[in-house]
Scaffold this motif. Structure first.
Motif, PDB file in Angstrom:
ATOM      1  N   ARG A 356       5.041  -7.505  16.452  1.00 55.93           N
ATOM      2  CA  ARG A 356       4.492  -7.921  15.214  1.00 55.93           C
ATOM      3  C   ARG A 356       3.704  -6.659  14.455  1.00 55.93           C
ATOM      4  NH1 ARG A 356      -0.013 -12.701  15.242  1.00 55.93           N
ATOM      5  NH2 ARG A 356       1.971 -13.826  15.604  1.00 55.93           N
ATOM      6  N   LEU A 357       3.622  -6.491  13.401  1.00 55.98           N
ATOM      7  CA  LEU A 357       3.051  -5.334  12.780  1.00 55.98           C
ATOM      8  C   LEU A 357       2.068  -5.937  11.660  1.00 55.98           C
ATOM      9  CD1 LEU A 357       6.013  -2.832  11.536  1.00 55.98           C
ATOM     10  CD2 LEU A 357       4.316  -2.670  13.208  1.00 55.98           C
ATOM     11  N   ALA A 358       0.830  -5.468  11.572  1.00 53.93           N
ATOM     12  CA  ALA A 358      -0.280  -5.669  10.704  1.00 53.93           C
ATOM     13  C   ALA A 358       0.403  -4.666   9.545  1.00 53.93           C
ATOM     14  CB  ALA A 358      -1.430  -4.935  11.089  1.00 53.93           C
ATOM     15  N   ALA A 359       0.319  -5.562   8.087  1.00 56.12           N
ATOM     16  CA  ALA A 359       0.809  -4.776   7.285  1.00 56.12           C
ATOM     17  C   ALA A 359       0.043  -5.037   5.779  1.00 56.12           C
ATOM     18  CB  ALA A 359       2.291  -5.006   6.932  1.00 56.12           C
ATOM     19  N   TYR A 417       4.051  -0.562   4.974  1.00 57.32           N
ATOM     20  CA  TYR A 417       3.296  -0.292   6.334  1.00 57.32           C
ATOM     21  C   TYR A 417       3.302   1.264   6.525  1.00 57.32           C
ATOM     22  CZ  TYR A 417       2.638   0.138  11.325  1.00 57.32           C
ATOM     23  OH  TYR A 417       2.347   0.400  12.511  1.00 57.32           O
ATOM     24  N   GLY A 418       2.265   1.841   5.991  1.00 57.22           N
ATOM     25  CA  GLY A 418       1.867   3.152   6.216  1.00 57.22           C
ATOM     26  C   GLY A 418       3.343   4.151   5.417  1.00 57.22           C
ATOM     27  N   ALA A 481      -5.167  -0.487  10.570  1.00 57.43           N
ATOM     28  CA  ALA A 481      -4.057  -0.712  11.068  1.00 57.43           C
ATOM     29  C   ALA A 481      -2.938  -1.175  10.393  1.00 57.43           C
ATOM     30  CB  ALA A 481      -4.209  -1.930  12.148  1.00 57.43           C
ATOM     31  N   ALA A 482      -3.354  -1.853   9.366  1.00 57.44           N
ATOM     32  CA  ALA A 482      -2.164  -2.678   8.302  1.00 57.44           C
ATOM     33  C   ALA A 482      -1.761  -1.319   7.374  1.00 57.44           C
ATOM     34  CB  ALA A 482      -2.728  -3.400   7.403  1.00 57.44           C
TER      35      ALA A 482
END
Length: 657
Positions: A356-359, A417-418, A481-482
């Motif tokens: 899972r990715l924070a975004a 995401y970054g 983090a997102a």
């Protein structure tokens, strides 16, 4: 792309900017939101004065009988009985609806609508749900207030001047016609953050309808001004009843008994709380206390209670407080009754390994409006290309598992995401009354195998800076983090006389940091003459008074100069940098106002880094940096956003640079 496994305490980043559009793409058509306003420093008045789409309520008004409230939330108007936990939606666009005021006869709501690149006043008939536009001039019209007899409306408009002025008028033939309360006036004193032209803000009627109370700033150098009263027909002179250094959030309200005034003030504190005085002036009396903001207070018609907005939970919420005794309770919103058929959209963001990715996510419904989870913070960009979209982008940060309620139909999703990943876009059909699940996997950019080790960082942001929300280190770490950030410096700094994040300053990493994200608290030293400095890695104490060269104050002296501040910071083993340096290319010989002490400080070895990319013009800033390099000064490049991370409206999220 490889990431370094070590997280330094005080580091600088030579930032490589990765573009997410085709080479040669032009940004010339990206312009400020509500560009018709002719005032400096739009990022202050837009966030702290103009209505914004927020996750929680953004304004509140009582029903005449005191049994219900009407408020704006997520760009719609809602109605709720005080003995109920159900919010009933009474407007759903088009556009975004704000600042409702309930008419004295209980039949109508006047409100401000952001649509078609302007904010116009509209009228909502509660019996028929019919909306009628009251203004159509393409200006910015906000803060409408009914007179006690319901015959007139006072509001603030930029009509004809581009500046904020109070207007009064009446509705005739379905339109609101009125005139400016006071003629436009230019103050004699110099102003840095505010227009040279005086303004009038936040009108409130006297109970007999003969006078108006408002905020005005004649001959005020800093702040939006004090509390003034004047005849509502424009006759006579305005009289100041209280003076202090306010910001855009004072919003006074005249009590129904005609004797008192309440407003929001940060006097002697870091956050806005409620204060009261008499309509004739006198020493102010505090009505509330706390390390959070209380704003937009409104008296009940019987003068026994006050309804207001508070961000003590982080998001905004409505609270009711008794005048006598101070008992208070939050207005709970457990259920929402919508005007249109709605469905749930469940989004999961994961990487190629299923983690899972924070975004950062933007959701646009079939009505063209932005949507977000009820417990997320909605943020908006401060500019956009009108040839591409009708509104600026609104977005929120997600932990990777998100549920959003949206109108049934086609929803547009965008995920960031970054800088290591491409922007992900998806169109999803949402069924009414059902949950639609969608999995999203941002694609990693195809960069060379020998790409150097690096860490994503932001050397310049402000966790709290007078915005709608109340940020904490824990939430800021989630925002980091997102955005796929490893290291962030929260620059603790003053906003007028207060320093909102002073309690968080530390010479050590914030305890909210974790194995993936490092949050550090540093300092920005403000000066109106020499240029602003970033002080990273102070190992003993915060430098006071944190600002100099504030004309007309006890800190009016240009001392301490930036060279002195740099020496004090270096004594604490800190790194010193010039932040957001230039909006235009300086010409020191011919225009001293565009010069600062950077060249001298660089020659004296006072400067360690320079924000080549920041909250300034990157071309002018980069050219000055190269001139310094050509002179032999080895200044490290840095990238900082100057993002106010608790704003609902800002120039990009943390780490955007």
């Amino acid at each position: 792309m490889r990431r370094s496994t070590e997280l330094p305490i005080a580091v600088l980043f030579a930032a490589g900017l990765l573009t997410l559009v085709a080479p040669g793409a032009a940004y010339a058509d990206r312009e400020a939101v509500l560009r018709q306003i002719a005032l400096p420093h739009s990022y202050y008045y837009r966030e702290m004065y103009l209505p914004q789409v927020t996750s929680g309520p953004s304004s509140v008004s009582w029903s005449p009988d005191g049994r219900e409230l009407v408020y704006s939330m997520q760009g719609s108007l809602w109605r709720q009985a005080l003995d109920s936990t159900t919010a009933v939606q009474i407007s759903a666009g088009p556009g975004y609806d704000f600042q409702p005021d309930w008419s004295p006869d209980g039949k109508r709501i006047v409100f401000a609508k952001y649509f078609n690149d302007a904010i116009e006043l509209h009228l909502l008939d509660l019996a028929t749900a019919e909306q009628t536009p009251l203004t159509e001039g393409g200006a910015v019209n906000v803060e409408p207030r009914w007179s006690p007899d319901g015959a007139r409306i006072a509001w603030v408009s930029t009509e004809g001047t581009g500046h904020f002025h109070v207007f009064t008028g009446s509705i005739a033939n379905g339109r609101l016609s009125g005139r400016m309360l006071r003629p436009e006036r230019k103050s004699e004193v110099a102003r840095y953050y505010y227009s040279p032209f005086d303004h009038e803000l936040s009108p409130s009627w006297s109970p007999d309808g003969k006078e108006l109370l408002f905020i005005a700033n004649p001959e005020t150098r800093y702040g939006t001004g004090g509390l003034w009263r004047m005849n509502a027909d424009g006759s006579g002179e305005a009289v100041r009843i209280h003076n202090e250094e306010t910001t855009w959030k004072a919003r006074p309200d005249w009590s129904p008994d005609g004797r008192r005034v309440i407003w929001s003030s940060y006097a002697g504190r870091q956050w806005h709380q409620l204060w009261a005085t008499t309509v004739a002036g006198g020493d102010p009396t505090p009505l509330s206390y706390g390390e959070f903001d209380i704003t937009s207070a409104r008296w009940s018609r019987d003068a026994a209670r006050i309804a207001y907005l508070s961000n003590e939970s982080g998001d905004t919420a409505i609270w009711i407080q008794d005048i006598v005794g101070g008992a208070r309770r939050a207005v709970e919103i457990r259920d929402r009754r919508y005007l249109k058929p709605m469905g749930e959209l469940r989004m999961e963001v994961r990487d190629g390994n299923g983690r899972r990715l924070a975004a950062r996510i933007a959701v646009t419904g079939p009505d063209g409006r932005a949507y977000a989870p009820d417990d997320a913070w909605i943020h908006a960009d401060d500019g956009y290309d009108r040839g591409i979209m009708p509104f600026e982008i609104h977005y929120f940060h997600s932990d990777g598992n998100t549920v959003v309620t949206v109108p049934a139909g086609e929803a547009q999703l965008t995920v960031w995401y970054g800088l290591e990943h491409r922007v992900t876009r998806r169109t999803v059909h949402v069924e009414p009354g059902r949950t639609t699940a969608v999995a999203l996997e941002p694609e990693r950019l195809p960069l060379p195998e020998d790409w150097p080790q690096w860490q994503g960082g932001d050397v310049h942001l402000h966790m709290n800076y007078g915005g709608a929300y109340r940020n904490t280190p824990e939430r800021l770490v989630r925002q980091m983090a997102a955005e796929d950030l490893d290291v962030v410096y929260n620059l603790v700094v003053n906003k007028e006389q207060r320093i909102p994040d002073i309690a968080y300053f530390s010479t050590r990493p914030d305890p909210a940091s974790n194995a993936d994200v490092l949050l550090l608290h540093a300092q920005e030293f403000h000066t109106s003459l020499w240029g602003h400095l970033g002080l990273l890695g102070l190992d003993d104490h915060f430098l006071l008074p944190d600002y100099s060269a504030y004309e007309g104050t006890a800190a009016a002296s240009p001392y301490p100069s930036n060279a002195v501040v740099a020496d004090l910071a270096h004594q604490q083993n800190a790194l010193v940098g010039y932040v957001h340096p230039f909006d235009v290319l300086p010409a020191p010989v011919t225009d001293a106002a565009l010069a600062n002490s950077l060249p001298v400080d660089a020659a004296l070895g006072k400067v360690d880094y320079y924000e080549v990319v920041g909250f300034s013009d990157h071309r002018a800033s980069a050219e000055v940096w190269h001139r310094l390099l050509n002179c032999g000064f080895r200044l490290s490049a840095a990238a900082g956003t100057d993002a106010m991370a608790n704003f609902a409206s800002l120039r990009g999220p943390v780490g955007v640079n």
